[in-house]
Enzyme design. Structure first.
Site, PDB file in Angstrom:
ATOM      1  N   GLU A  21      47.269  36.609  40.487  1.00 59.67           N
ATOM      2  CA  GLU A  21      47.098  38.065  40.376  1.00 59.67           C
ATOM      3  C   GLU A  21      48.363  38.805  40.793  1.00 59.67           C
ATOM      4  O   GLU A  21      48.728  39.812  40.180  1.00 59.67           O
ATOM      5  CB  GLU A  21      45.928  38.535  41.233  1.00 59.67           C
ATOM      6  CG  GLU A  21      44.580  38.062  40.761  1.00 59.67           C
ATOM      7  CD  GLU A  21      43.482  38.514  41.687  1.00 59.67           C
ATOM      8  OE1 GLU A  21      42.688  39.376  41.273  1.00 59.67           O
ATOM      9  OE2 GLU A  21      43.421  38.013  42.833  1.00 59.67           O
ATOM     10  N   TYR A  53      49.081  68.362  42.009  1.00 62.55           N
ATOM     11  CA  TYR A  53      48.624  67.115  41.390  1.00 62.55           C
ATOM     12  C   TYR A  53      49.784  66.234  40.943  1.00 62.55           C
ATOM     13  O   TYR A  53      49.638  65.016  40.838  1.00 62.55           O
ATOM     14  CB  TYR A  53      47.645  67.369  40.246  1.00 62.55           C
ATOM     15  CG  TYR A  53      48.102  68.304  39.161  1.00 62.55           C
ATOM     16  CD1 TYR A  53      48.964  67.885  38.161  1.00 62.55           C
ATOM     17  CD2 TYR A  53      47.638  69.614  39.123  1.00 62.55           C
ATOM     18  CE1 TYR A  53      49.369  68.748  37.157  1.00 62.55           C
ATOM     19  CE2 TYR A  53      48.036  70.482  38.121  1.00 62.55           C
ATOM     20  CZ  TYR A  53      48.906  70.045  37.146  1.00 62.55           C
ATOM     21  OH  TYR A  53      49.308  70.893  36.148  1.00 62.55           O
ATOM     22  N   GLU A  72      41.063  47.938  49.078  1.00 62.36           N
ATOM     23  CA  GLU A  72      40.834  48.818  50.220  1.00 62.36           C
ATOM     24  C   GLU A  72      42.155  49.226  50.867  1.00 62.36           C
ATOM     25  O   GLU A  72      42.346  50.372  51.268  1.00 62.36           O
ATOM     26  CB  GLU A  72      39.954  48.133  51.273  1.00 62.36           C
ATOM     27  CG  GLU A  72      38.549  47.852  50.830  1.00 62.36           C
ATOM     28  CD  GLU A  72      38.359  46.507  50.116  1.00 62.36           C
ATOM     29  OE1 GLU A  72      39.329  46.001  49.486  1.00 62.36           O
ATOM     30  OE2 GLU A  72      37.235  45.985  50.179  1.00 62.36           O
ATOM     31  N   LYS A  98      40.037  47.708  39.536  1.00 63.12           N
ATOM     32  CA  LYS A  98      40.729  46.635  38.804  1.00 63.12           C
ATOM     33  C   LYS A  98      39.958  46.404  37.512  1.00 63.12           C
ATOM     34  O   LYS A  98      38.758  46.114  37.528  1.00 63.12           O
ATOM     35  CB  LYS A  98      40.774  45.357  39.631  1.00 63.12           C
ATOM     36  CG  LYS A  98      41.500  44.211  38.927  1.00 63.12           C
ATOM     37  CD  LYS A  98      41.513  42.947  39.756  1.00 63.12           C
ATOM     38  CE  LYS A  98      42.527  43.090  40.858  1.00 63.12           C
ATOM     39  NZ  LYS A  98      42.831  41.784  41.499  1.00 63.12           N
TER      40      LYS A  98
END
Length: 118
Positions: A21, A53, A72, A98
């Site tokens: 990954e 933004y 997290e 993901k």
């Protein structure tokens, strides 16, 4: 309190517990919602009076470039930077998803929602 929302920020990043990954990478989606008093900005029409933004998007892009094992951890880093860099923000939520995670099943995405406040 008012809300500024960025939805479906699409990025390619290298997060995960599996070595593949972090080497190969994957597609991610990030949503950010911040709450701030925006009356001054509504009256002044001045960018300095709002939760910009563009700045939030920049923070997300930079933090997603830093590999992490856990979503997290990424979400928390984004939240901390928003609070550090945009003083008007009082609280918010970061969702990191993901897309097509390698979990051995047909799952569109997995996500973590991280709530934050001053």
């Amino acid at each position: 309190m008012h809300t500024v929302t960025l939805e479906n920020i699409r990025l390619y990043a290298h997060h995960g517990c599996l070595e593949e990954e972090t080497v190969i990478g994957s597609d991610y989606r990030v949503d950010v919602e911040v709450q701030a008093p925006l009356d001054k900005a509504a009256n002044s029409d001045d960018l300095e009076d709002t939760a910009d933004y563009v700045t939030i998007h920049h923070i997300v892009k930079e933090e997603m470039k830093v590999p992490s094992k856990l979503l997290e951890h990424v979400a928390r880093r984004i939240a901390v930077r928003i609070l550090d860099e945009i003083s008007i923000v009082q609280k918010g939520k970061v969702v990191v998803a993901k897309v097509n995670p390698p979990i051995g099943g047909d799952v569109a995405s997995v996500s973590v929602s991280y709530l934050f406040s001053r």
